[in-house]
Every structure is written in structure tokens, then in C-alpha cells.
Scaffold this motif. Sequence first.
Motif, PDB file in Angstrom:
ATOM      1  N   LEU A   6       7.362  -4.877  -3.889  1.00  0.00           N
ATOM      2  CA  LEU A   6       7.101  -4.112  -2.670  1.00  0.00           C
ATOM      3  C   LEU A   6       6.158  -2.950  -2.967  1.00  0.00           C
ATOM      4  CD1 LEU A   6       7.649  -3.702   0.330  1.00  0.00           C
ATOM      5  CD2 LEU A   6       9.682  -2.392  -0.308  1.00  0.00           C
ATOM      6  N   ARG A   7       6.414  -2.252  -4.050  1.00  0.00           N
ATOM      7  CA  ARG A   7       5.510  -1.154  -4.450  1.00  0.00           C
ATOM      8  C   ARG A   7       4.094  -1.678  -4.704  1.00  0.00           C
ATOM      9  NH1 ARG A   7       9.852   0.508  -8.039  1.00  0.00           N
ATOM     10  NH2 ARG A   7      10.960   2.217  -7.060  1.00  0.00           N
ATOM     11  N   SER A   8       3.988  -2.864  -5.329  1.00  0.00           N
ATOM     12  CA  SER A   8       2.668  -3.411  -5.662  1.00  0.00           C
ATOM     13  C   SER A   8       1.862  -3.759  -4.415  1.00  0.00           C
ATOM     14  CB  SER A   8       2.801  -4.637  -6.569  1.00  0.00           C
ATOM     15  OG  SER A   8       3.199  -5.788  -5.848  1.00  0.00           O
ATOM     16  N   VAL A   9       2.546  -3.990  -3.310  1.00  0.00           N
ATOM     17  CA  VAL A   9       1.881  -4.290  -2.040  1.00  0.00           C
ATOM     18  C   VAL A   9       1.556  -3.005  -1.287  1.00  0.00           C
ATOM     19  CG1 VAL A   9       2.298  -5.279   0.242  1.00  0.00           C
ATOM     20  CG2 VAL A   9       2.888  -6.573  -1.789  1.00  0.00           C
ATOM     21  N   VAL A  14      -1.495   2.020   1.012  1.00  0.00           N
ATOM     22  CA  VAL A  14      -1.476   3.478   1.213  1.00  0.00           C
ATOM     23  C   VAL A  14      -2.798   4.082   0.740  1.00  0.00           C
ATOM     24  CG1 VAL A  14      -0.375   5.631   0.465  1.00  0.00           C
ATOM     25  CG2 VAL A  14       1.036   3.685   1.177  1.00  0.00           C
ATOM     26  N   ARG A  15      -3.300   3.620  -0.410  1.00  0.00           N
ATOM     27  CA  ARG A  15      -4.597   4.122  -0.891  1.00  0.00           C
ATOM     28  C   ARG A  15      -5.698   3.823   0.116  1.00  0.00           C
ATOM     29  NH1 ARG A  15      -2.464   2.851  -5.884  1.00  0.00           N
ATOM     30  NH2 ARG A  15      -3.288   0.732  -5.934  1.00  0.00           N
ATOM     31  N   LEU A  16      -5.677   2.608   0.680  1.00  0.00           N
ATOM     32  CA  LEU A  16      -6.680   2.268   1.696  1.00  0.00           C
ATOM     33  C   LEU A  16      -6.580   3.208   2.888  1.00  0.00           C
ATOM     34  CD1 LEU A  16      -6.670  -1.629   1.795  1.00  0.00           C
ATOM     35  CD2 LEU A  16      -8.546  -0.143   1.085  1.00  0.00           C
ATOM     36  N   PRO A  33      -2.015  -7.642  -4.317  1.00  0.00           N
ATOM     37  CA  PRO A  33      -1.600  -8.795  -5.128  1.00  0.00           C
ATOM     38  C   PRO A  33      -1.977 -10.118  -4.454  1.00  0.00           C
ATOM     39  CG  PRO A  33       0.201  -7.207  -4.930  1.00  0.00           C
ATOM     40  CD  PRO A  33      -0.891  -6.758  -3.991  1.00  0.00           C
ATOM     41  N   GLY A  34      -2.453 -11.054  -5.260  1.00  0.00           N
ATOM     42  CA  GLY A  34      -2.893 -12.344  -4.729  1.00  0.00           C
ATOM     43  C   GLY A  34      -1.815 -13.089  -3.970  1.00  0.00           C
ATOM     44  N   TRP A  88       5.302   5.371   4.037  1.00  0.00           N
ATOM     45  CA  TRP A  88       5.918   4.921   2.782  1.00  0.00           C
ATOM     46  C   TRP A  88       6.371   6.096   1.936  1.00  0.00           C
ATOM     47  CZ3 TRP A  88       8.398   1.493   0.246  1.00  0.00           C
ATOM     48  CH2 TRP A  88       8.398   1.451  -1.141  1.00  0.00           C
ATOM     49  N   TRP A  89       7.552   5.925   1.338  1.00  0.00           N
ATOM     50  CA  TRP A  89       8.117   6.959   0.485  1.00  0.00           C
ATOM     51  C   TRP A  89       8.490   6.383  -0.870  1.00  0.00           C
ATOM     52  CZ3 TRP A  89      12.228  10.708   2.892  1.00  0.00           C
ATOM     53  CH2 TRP A  89      12.202  11.924   2.217  1.00  0.00           C
ATOM     54  N   ASP A  90       9.416   5.409  -0.903  1.00  0.00           N
ATOM     55  CA  ASP A  90       9.892   4.925  -2.187  1.00  0.00           C
ATOM     56  C   ASP A  90      10.750   3.675  -1.983  1.00  0.00           C
ATOM     57  OD1 ASP A  90      10.388   4.856  -4.932  1.00  0.00           O
ATOM     58  OD2 ASP A  90      11.702   6.593  -4.949  1.00  0.00           O
ATOM     59  N   ALA A  91      11.082   3.026  -3.074  1.00  0.00           N
ATOM     60  CA  ALA A  91      12.081   1.955  -3.114  1.00  0.00           C
ATOM     61  C   ALA A  91      12.921   2.211  -4.355  1.00  0.00           C
ATOM     62  CB  ALA A  91      11.427   0.588  -3.185  1.00  0.00           C
TER      63      ALA A  91
END
Length: 149
Positions: A6-9, A14-16, A33-34, A88-91
Motif C-alpha cells: 500500500l505504501r509503495s502505491v 502523493v509525490r505526484l 509499481p507495475g 494519506w498518513w500511514d499504515a
Amino acid sequence: MAAERLRSVLAPAVRLGCTADFEQESLPVDEVPGWFAAVGSGGEERVPQFARAGRGAYAEHTGGGRPWHLQDWLYRFDPDEDSRGWEWWDATVAGPSRVHVWVDSWGESFFGCQDLLWAAFTAGAVRVEGPTVQKAAVWSAERNSQPNP
């Protein structure tokens, strides 16, 4: 594992949201991620089993919700987009098969989160409960109890 996926997605999305030109016809996807790019595009050979199962769980949870196309999902991170009711905050890992997803809903207990559900389910969530409003101190205590990576 689902928390890491989830973080990788969400991290590149968020950066975008901070850097992309949302006036463009399409957003860059090189950091996404692909497997996540493939899960909504029909590129079945590149979709791992956890994401396929998540796509089905999302449809069941939402009463037949259709898969999100990657560009539609990414455009939800446009800072001028009003339909995304969370930030988004965290998981955090809350048990052997339980992850808590933390977002800021600006205190609202009901908010649009179909895009967040899509990310959570395709990252490997089998079931989603909530949302529920919690104080930041609850997140902090749980975050501080996490093992250091």
C-alpha cells in the motif's frame, strides 16, 4: 506485506500530487509499481494473485465497483480535486493479518474513499472495516510500538 505494498502505491501518488502538472492529458507512471498499473488495465499476465483477489474483493465490498484505471486513480491526487476526502498518513501492522490504514479525513467520519479502498484491496486487503475517526495519539502509540525496519 499488504502495508508495504500500500505504501509503495501511495508514495508515488502523493509525490505526484505535489509535483505533477495535472493539466496534462496523462501523468507519469514510472514510479508506480507495475502490478498496480496492471491491475486496472487488463494486463492480466502482470497482475499477481494478491492483486487479482483484491480486485474481486473490492468489487464485492463496493457492490460491483469497477476497477480503477491507473490515470483516473492518479488524477484523484490533484491538489485541486475536491472529491478525494482523505489525505494519506500511514499504515501500521496491528497483528499477524491486520493492518490499520491511517488517513486524515479532517475530522469527518464519512468521506469519499473508493480510491483508497481500491489501493487497499489491490495491495492485499481481504476485508476492510471502517472508516472510524481516531485521535492522532492512537496512531502515534501504534506507530511507536512498531518494530524498526
